[in-house]
Motif scaffolding. Structure first.
Motif, PDB file in Angstrom:
ATOM      1  N   GLN A 112     -19.766  27.258 -57.328  1.00 41.92           N
ATOM      2  CA  GLN A 112     -20.139  27.627 -56.039  1.00 41.92           C
ATOM      3  C   GLN A 112     -19.033  28.094 -55.145  1.00 41.92           C
ATOM      4  N   ASP A 113     -19.237  28.683 -54.144  1.00 47.19           N
ATOM      5  CA  ASP A 113     -18.294  29.247 -53.130  1.00 47.19           C
ATOM      6  C   ASP A 113     -18.350  28.575 -51.836  1.00 47.19           C
ATOM      7  N   TYR A 114     -17.212  28.143 -51.148  1.00 46.20           N
ATOM      8  CA  TYR A 114     -16.980  27.342 -50.109  1.00 46.20           C
ATOM      9  C   TYR A 114     -15.857  27.846 -49.255  1.00 46.20           C
ATOM     10  N   PHE A 115     -16.005  28.099 -47.814  1.00 43.11           N
ATOM     11  CA  PHE A 115     -14.697  28.446 -47.321  1.00 43.11           C
ATOM     12  C   PHE A 115     -15.333  28.312 -45.678  1.00 43.11           C
ATOM     13  N   LEU A 255     -16.954  37.908 -40.559  1.00 42.51           N
ATOM     14  CA  LEU A 255     -17.771  37.659 -41.509  1.00 42.51           C
ATOM     15  C   LEU A 255     -17.297  38.399 -43.059  1.00 42.51           C
ATOM     16  N   PRO A 256     -17.526  37.979 -44.236  1.00 43.54           N
ATOM     17  CA  PRO A 256     -16.887  38.723 -45.441  1.00 43.54           C
ATOM     18  C   PRO A 256     -17.463  40.109 -45.669  1.00 43.54           C
ATOM     19  N   SER A 257     -16.745  40.810 -46.251  1.00 44.47           N
ATOM     20  CA  SER A 257     -17.106  42.131 -46.756  1.00 44.47           C
ATOM     21  C   SER A 257     -18.527  42.225 -47.323  1.00 44.47           C
ATOM     22  N   ASP A 258     -18.988  41.217 -48.014  1.00 44.24           N
ATOM     23  CA  ASP A 258     -20.267  41.130 -48.604  1.00 44.24           C
ATOM     24  C   ASP A 258     -21.548  41.359 -47.713  1.00 44.24           C
ATOM     25  N   TYR A 259     -21.268  41.104 -46.340  1.00 43.29           N
ATOM     26  CA  TYR A 259     -22.214  40.914 -45.476  1.00 43.29           C
ATOM     27  C   TYR A 259     -21.667  42.053 -44.382  1.00 43.29           C
ATOM     28  N   GLY A 260     -21.227  43.218 -44.757  1.00 44.24           N
ATOM     29  CA  GLY A 260     -20.702  44.232 -43.750  1.00 44.24           C
ATOM     30  C   GLY A 260     -19.677  43.670 -42.838  1.00 44.24           C
ATOM     31  N   GLY A 261     -18.988  42.767 -43.204  1.00 46.60           N
ATOM     32  CA  GLY A 261     -18.177  42.310 -42.331  1.00 46.60           C
ATOM     33  C   GLY A 261     -16.749  42.884 -42.633  1.00 46.60           C
ATOM     34  N   MET A 264     -12.154  39.517 -46.142  1.00 46.84           N
ATOM     35  CA  MET A 264     -11.971  39.871 -47.483  1.00 46.84           C
ATOM     36  C   MET A 264     -13.365  39.514 -48.130  1.00 46.84           C
ATOM     37  N   SER A 265     -13.707  39.712 -49.309  1.00 41.91           N
ATOM     38  CA  SER A 265     -14.914  39.254 -50.142  1.00 41.91           C
ATOM     39  C   SER A 265     -15.233  37.838 -50.242  1.00 41.91           C
ATOM     40  N   GLU A 272      -9.034  31.610 -52.189  1.00 45.22           N
ATOM     41  CA  GLU A 272      -8.087  31.150 -51.199  1.00 45.22           C
ATOM     42  C   GLU A 272      -8.425  29.816 -50.501  1.00 45.22           C
ATOM     43  N   HIS A 273      -9.563  29.491 -50.223  1.00 46.16           N
ATOM     44  CA  HIS A 273      -9.726  28.230 -49.973  1.00 46.16           C
ATOM     45  C   HIS A 273      -9.668  27.243 -50.855  1.00 46.16           C
TER      46      HIS A 273
END
Length: 315
Positions: A112-115, A255-261, A264-265, A272-273
């Motif tokens: 899972q991803d959390y941050f 926002l992360p780059s995955d969502y057009g932010g 970082m990804s 990092e978190h």
């Protein structure tokens, strides 16, 4: 509670805690008090009389988060503080054994991803979560909730009190088989804590890549959600434009780059978190000891009005 989103014995009460303790949050207290327009005298008022079941050495940083979440209403704040500690004692499977290096927690970090994301221009904190693995066999619901609550605390320790909290969930890897691993008792505890005991003011819940069977998800969770929270729920399908999210809630810069932010990804932010979680190991271990009255001599719990207070000298 959601107005915040939202004897003749003489004894000496402990003074407000100003020093940094292992079970304390890490944000700049003075900056937060000034930023949120909070009064130190209210922190003193929250300590007297002591709240049943609440450690006497609860820190000013945690009290400040509660005070902000409850719009500086002292009576309401005291109620929420009690719910916070009662919920933790009633849900040991969700709040105990939170060592970031334990095998069960590491398993969650791997799947899972959390941050937290940077605060928005409006000052709102943002926390992000998604399943990085679509395999339902990798999903342990209790541990997933436990680590999500750890994420919320890592956000508090960095951001401190804020005018609101935005929760961002991505459902892209969620399948129907994941629903079979959900426990109703855990859902009940999750929403009770999130809605009634969290030292933060929930502002919005955005669901990205909302699945076609979200109606089934809603069927499971709706009995436990306050009507006010349902109004804060925003769904974004996999083919939907995110322009409304950018314009009204979270700009691309947050926002992360995955969502057009512009950040970082998701994968990089998560890695990092993990280091942040690891650095908070002393906090998570000390918080459990303090909450259960097993910390330093100052970690005293008020057991009830009819019982004496441990370690206090009654004159």
């Amino acid at each position: 509670m959601w107005g915040r989103y939202l004897g003749k014995f003489a004894y000496s009460l402990p003074q407000p805690v100003t020093m940094t303790m292992a079970h304390d949050l890490g944000y700049d207290l003075e900056e937060a008090l000034k930023r949120e327009g909070l009064n130190r005298n209210d922190l003193v008022a929250l300590r007297s009389p002591p709240i049943e079941g609440v450690p006497l050495d609860i820190t000013d940083r945690l009290l400040t988060c509660f005070l902000s979440a409850c719009n500086q209403n002292i009576d309401e704040t005291r109620k929420v503080i009690k719910i916070f500690y009662d919920a933790r004692r009633d849900g040991p499977e969700l709040f105990n054994d939170r060592d970031p290096f334990s095998p069960k927690i590491r398993q969650c970090f791997q799947n899972q991803d959390y941050f937290p994301l940077p605060p928005t221009p409006s000052g709102y904190s943002v926390v992000y979560h998604r399943l990085s693995s679509p395999k339902a066999s990798n999903y342990c619901f209790d541990e997933a909730v436990k680590t999500y609550f750890m994420l919320l605390e890592s956000c508090l320790t960095t951001d401190g009190p804020r005018p609101g909290l935005i929760c961002l969930f991505d459902m892209s890897n969620v399948g129907l088989t994941h629903l079979l691993r959900v426990k109703i008792s855990t859902i009940r505890k999750f929403f009770h804590y999130l809605q009634d005991g969290l030292p933060a003011k929930l502002k919005a819940i955005h669901v990205l890549n909302a699945v076609s069977f979200f109606d089934k998800v809603l069927y499971i969770i709706k009995p436990f959600i306050h009507a006010e929270i349902l109004k804060m729920l925003f769904l974004h399908g996999s083919n939907d434009s995110l322009e409304s999210l950018y314009e009204d809630w979270i700009p691309r810069s947050c926002l992360p780059s995955d969502y057009g932010g512009e950040l970082m990804s998701v994968a990089d932010l998560h890695q990092e978190h993990i280091r942040k979680f690891e650095s908070m190991r002393p906090y998570f271990l000390a918080e459990e000891r303090q909450r259960n009255g097993k910390g330093d001599d100052d970690s005293v719990l008020i057991d009830g009005a009819s019982k004496k207070m441990k370690s206090l000298d009654i004159d």
